[in-house]
Design a protein around this motif. Sequence first.
Motif, PDB file in Angstrom:
ATOM      1  N   GLU A   5      50.063  43.011  34.666  1.00 29.06           N
ATOM      2  CA  GLU A   5      49.025  42.299  33.919  1.00 29.06           C
ATOM      3  C   GLU A   5      47.813  42.017  34.819  1.00 29.06           C
ATOM      4  OE1 GLU A   5      48.910  41.129  30.534  1.00 29.06           O
ATOM      5  OE2 GLU A   5      50.234  42.861  30.701  1.00 29.06           O
ATOM      6  N   PRO A   6      46.615  42.077  34.260  1.00 30.01           N
ATOM      7  CA  PRO A   6      45.446  41.718  35.077  1.00 30.01           C
ATOM      8  C   PRO A   6      45.574  40.308  35.624  1.00 30.01           C
ATOM      9  CG  PRO A   6      44.776  42.588  32.946  1.00 30.01           C
ATOM     10  CD  PRO A   6      46.262  42.452  32.899  1.00 30.01           C
ATOM     11  N   ILE A   7      45.021  40.118  36.821  1.00 29.70           N
ATOM     12  CA  ILE A   7      44.964  38.765  37.388  1.00 29.70           C
ATOM     13  C   ILE A   7      43.868  38.018  36.627  1.00 29.70           C
ATOM     14  CG2 ILE A   7      44.479  37.428  39.466  1.00 29.70           C
ATOM     15  CD1 ILE A   7      45.275  39.850  41.105  1.00 29.70           C
ATOM     16  N   GLY A   8      44.206  36.817  36.159  1.00 32.58           N
ATOM     17  CA  GLY A   8      43.208  36.042  35.414  1.00 32.58           C
ATOM     18  C   GLY A   8      42.035  35.670  36.303  1.00 32.58           C
ATOM     19  N   ALA A   9      40.952  35.301  35.659  1.00 33.77           N
ATOM     20  CA  ALA A   9      39.766  34.919  36.427  1.00 33.77           C
ATOM     21  C   ALA A   9      40.031  33.643  37.224  1.00 33.77           C
ATOM     22  CB  ALA A   9      38.598  34.699  35.479  1.00 33.77           C
ATOM     23  N   LEU A  10      39.450  33.609  38.407  1.00 27.96           N
ATOM     24  CA  LEU A  10      39.501  32.414  39.250  1.00 27.96           C
ATOM     25  C   LEU A  10      38.860  31.227  38.518  1.00 27.96           C
ATOM     26  CD1 LEU A  10      40.151  31.707  42.246  1.00 27.96           C
ATOM     27  CD2 LEU A  10      37.802  32.356  42.790  1.00 27.96           C
TER      28      LEU A  10
END
Length: 499
Positions: free
Chosen positions: A302-307
């Motif tokens: 899964e993509p890493i969520g935004a900081l």
Amino acid sequence: MADRWGNSRVDSRGSGADGGEQAPGADLHLELAGPGSKRDRLMRALREAISSGRLAPGTRLPPYRSLARDLGIAPNTVGAAYGELVAEGWLTARQGSGTRVARRGTPLPRQRPHHTAAPPRRPAYDLLPTSPDAAAFPRADWLAATRRALAAAPHDAFGVGDPRGRPELRAQLAEYLARARGVRTAPHRIIVVAGVAQALSLLGTVLRGPVAVESYGLEFHRSLLAAGGRDLVPLGVDAHGADIAALPATGAGAVLLTPAHQFPTGGPLHAERRAAVIDWARTTGGLVLEDDYDGEFRYDREPIGALQGLDPDRVVYLGSVSKSLSPALRLGWMAVPDHLADALTAAKGTRELWVGSVSQLTFAEFLAAGAYDRHLRRTRRVYRRRRDQLVATLAAHAPHLTVSGIAAGLHAVLDLPPGTEPQTLRAAARLGLAVNGLSPYRHPGSPVPARDGLVLGYGTPPEHAFAGALEALCLALPPGPAPGPAPGPGPGVAGERGA
Ligand SMILES: Cc1ncc(COP(=O)(O)O)c(C=O)c1O
């Protein structure tokens, strides 16, 4: 038709009888200015229109009576001017076909092209990390979205634009960024911009104090911040992204990061560093500028969520369609903390001067219809396959070299033996391959030692040219050590698939 200032519409299709309604044709600006009689001024204006190419050879001029009426001068005057220009060779007059611009021997030479030398040859293959596959632009879906957007647009969409962007797009972006990237925002915190580049220009003028930047990054992004008066302090980068531990000592009030996929070296910002940079921002009142330029492309999980989701008040989130759709659209966004929204909007000006309302409405419709998600799913599959092909090809042909940054995005980095980057680039150029080295991305004051390497933009080539680009790449690489009796090293892929 002409107005009283001499703007005349010339019927280039050759119809329109005297006294009758003139058929629509090319607009021609005839300026009857300067000294001399009306006839002289009309002749000068026609000669200028012909020699500049505004009136193409073969163009039929309006019948002299209608031009006379349009210009508010006597028909005889126009007739005399036409006659003289025929005599000079500018015009031809034939019974039944009217008066036309002469086809051959235009009396004055046309403007010469500035460059007489042959244009530089385009490289046959392109692995520059500048663009997604331009041939994959979803033309049909974009066109359909444009039609729907135009049909539904309120009249005010064609008036002066709000510098924050169209409300339809801001609402769609707030929903999409929350759903797909974990951004915590709302429409009133979104500002539409002409790409991340414009966002950085605006931030450069609004922020105060020095900005820390990753020691590898885009030089022109650094210069956009510097143009706003910001001093830049380089921060080391390694396989886990920027060296956040070094941030407090820089004295910077803000830090520009590419947390999902460090550009260009490719590491995602390590979870501990993500937490550390938010702690730094909270304790010092600092600001994180999160450039999420290719966050949608993550291949092995899964993509890493935004900081930004960790603290929306301390992070300015930046994104655009440049990697997902096209860098030519010039369409991007900022999700900003409340306390910066007014200043950043004011920096844009009192009206929208960059991003057209039709493309904003089209993108809003594209998002609402799910076409953006479909396009991303489709292209993610394609780029993942290319990524695998790149890694497999390098493992087979250059097992002595290490490729990294492959977990996400549209580019990877291939490390080269020290000192071999320039010769590899020269070899690539000879083979017709456009590719960048790592060196131009390095901040001159970088605290980390320089690396020799190539930045491989595997998203860029059209599908049919990808295999050829890989072949040219392999031929350009420095050879490995001569095979000895001991088994050689295995494929040099940095172990980051699960990173
Ligand atoms: C690091 C980085 N940031 C941002 C962008 C996007 O910039 P822009 O939105 O101005 O086209 C790119 C290129 O697409 C990039 O490489």
